[in-house]
Design a protein around this motif. Structure first.
Motif, PDB file in Angstrom:
ATOM      1  N   LEU A 299       0.813  -1.215   0.000  1.00  0.00           N
ATOM      2  CA  LEU A 299       0.000   0.000   0.000  1.00  0.00           C
ATOM      3  C   LEU A 299       0.849   1.268   0.000  1.00  0.00           C
ATOM      4  N   LEU A 300       2.081   1.160   0.464  1.00  0.00           N
ATOM      5  CA  LEU A 300       2.878   2.352   0.716  1.00  0.00           C
ATOM      6  C   LEU A 300       3.460   2.939  -0.572  1.00  0.00           C
TER       7      LEU A 300
ATOM      8  N   SER B 279       4.790  10.359   1.406  1.00  0.00           N
ATOM      9  CA  SER B 279       3.530  10.185   2.133  1.00  0.00           C
ATOM     10  C   SER B 279       3.390   8.813   2.782  1.00  0.00           C
ATOM     11  N   TYR B 280       4.503   8.086   2.927  1.00  0.00           N
ATOM     12  CA  TYR B 280       4.398   6.767   3.563  1.00  0.00           C
ATOM     13  C   TYR B 280       3.901   6.857   5.007  1.00  0.00           C
TER      14      TYR B 280
ATOM     15  N   THR C  19       1.647   8.876   6.356  1.00  0.00           N
ATOM     16  CA  THR C  19       0.199   9.012   6.290  1.00  0.00           C
ATOM     17  C   THR C  19      -0.452   7.683   5.940  1.00  0.00           C
ATOM     18  N   THR C  20       0.060   7.049   4.906  1.00  0.00           N
ATOM     19  CA  THR C  20      -0.526   5.796   4.432  1.00  0.00           C
ATOM     20  C   THR C  20      -0.438   4.701   5.489  1.00  0.00           C
ATOM     21  N   SER C  21       0.726   4.553   6.106  1.00  0.00           N
ATOM     22  CA  SER C  21       0.893   3.480   7.085  1.00  0.00           C
ATOM     23  C   SER C  21       0.038   3.726   8.327  1.00  0.00           C
TER      24      SER C  21
ATOM     25  N   ILE D  36      -2.959  13.560  -0.821  1.00  0.00           N
ATOM     26  CA  ILE D  36      -2.826  12.721   0.361  1.00  0.00           C
ATOM     27  C   ILE D  36      -4.140  12.680   1.140  1.00  0.00           C
TER      28      ILE D  36
ATOM     29  N   LYS E 257      -6.274  10.253  -0.366  1.00  0.00           N
ATOM     30  CA  LYS E 257      -5.728   8.923  -0.110  1.00  0.00           C
ATOM     31  C   LYS E 257      -6.090   8.468   1.296  1.00  0.00           C
TER      32      LYS E 257
ATOM     33  N   LEU F 297      -8.176   5.109   1.917  1.00  0.00           N
ATOM     34  CA  LEU F 297      -7.541   4.042   2.684  1.00  0.00           C
ATOM     35  C   LEU F 297      -8.407   3.604   3.853  1.00  0.00           C
TER      36      LEU F 297
END
Length: 292
Positions: free
Chosen positions: A164-165, A170-171, A173-175, A214, A217, A221
């Motif tokens: 997903l990363l 922006s890793y 935020t995603t994680s 982001i 995203k 997510l």
């Protein structure tokens, strides 16, 4: 014996700070596995890190901060990963506090920057405050710092989200949102960061649109329908308003093309959100929430 703690540091042209940082980390705890991911540096960052005692993983060219994080996570052997920046902003002394918080039962602990003084600029502070508020609304929990790169995380669970990363910045935020979505425990620890040494890699205007994306995203997510539904209601509501306003002006309750367009658009947006919600559920269907 393998270390249970791995410190992963993505670094690109950080020759001014990397050796000192590695020395401080190993002096603080010699059992830590310190991994520096040299992301295509041209100033000898990798060599300096290796001389200081770090395990260096070299990228042949720059792939981005997120890509370096993923490479470091794969190379690490520790049960717990600590991510931190190489530019001197994060204090190694805070790692023990971060790990202590992690050992209280969290799967992810984020070092939350406190106050305007811990941000690169007023604009960045404002943008991050907006991201935090939006993400807090999405998950129904207070999120103190969505974008901080200083964090401790369960390695096995982090690896399950690598697909997903993004490879860019922006890793974090995603994680963070992925952990919330999977039902894992996320905690925050207030920290104070120092001013970055050297030139930053983020440009406000260049990256402004990317940071705006982001936000979307974050929504897709966690729960896409929570983002799509308000837009669908707003759009369909405009259609109803147009219908009533047109009828009052023309005294004819005629269904105009604009009304039809707005109402149908609202329905389509809702259906897209519903479809996205189902796809998101499939994305997380194999992620098991456990207590080990």
């Amino acid at each position: 014996m393998l270390s249970t703690r791995s410190i992963v540091i993505p670094a690109k042209n950080e020759s001014a700070t990397i050796a000192g940082l590695v020395h401080r980390l190993l002096a603080q705890n010699s059992s830590w596995e310190v991994i520096v991911v040299d992301d295509g540096s041209t100033d000898g960052t990798g060599d300096l890190a290796a001389e200081a005692g770090a395990m260096v993983v070299t990228q042949p060219y720059s792939k981005g901060n997120g890509a370096a994080i993923k490479r470091g996570a794969r190379a690490a052997s520790g049960e717990v990963l600590v991510f931190m920046d190489a530019d001197g902003q994060h204090d190694p002394a805070d790692i023990d506090r971060l790990l202590y918080r992690y050992d209280e039962g969290y799967d992810l602990v984020v070092g939350a920057r406190s106050g305007l003084g811990s941000q690169a600029s007023v604009a960045r502070w404002g943008a991050n405050a907006f991201y935090d508020s939006f993400a807090s609304w999405m998950v129904g929990q207070p999120i103190d710092d969505l974008t901080s790169g200083f964090r401790a995380v369960n390695r096995r669970k982090f690896l399950s989200f690598l697909y997903l990363l993004p490879n860019g910045f922006s890793y974090p935020t995603t994680s963070t949102m992925a952990f919330y979505r999977a039902g894992y425990s996320v905690g925050f620890l207030p920290i104070t960061v120092a001013k970055r040494q050297g030139r930053g890699h983020i440009r406000l205007f260049r990256d402004g649109l990317r940071f705006l994306l982001i936000i979307f995203k974050v929504g897709t997510l966690y729960s896409p329908l929570k983002v799509y539904f308000p837009f669908s209601v707003f759009t369909a509501g405009l259609g109803v308003f147009n219908y009533v306003a047109t009828a009052m002006i023309t005294e004819s309750w005629r269904f105009t093309n604009m009304t039809a367009l707005l109402v149908s658009s609202g329905v389509i947006i809702f259906l897209l959100g519903l479809l996205s919600e189902q796809l998101t559920n499939l994305q997380y269907k194999d992620v098991a929430v456990d207590d080990d």
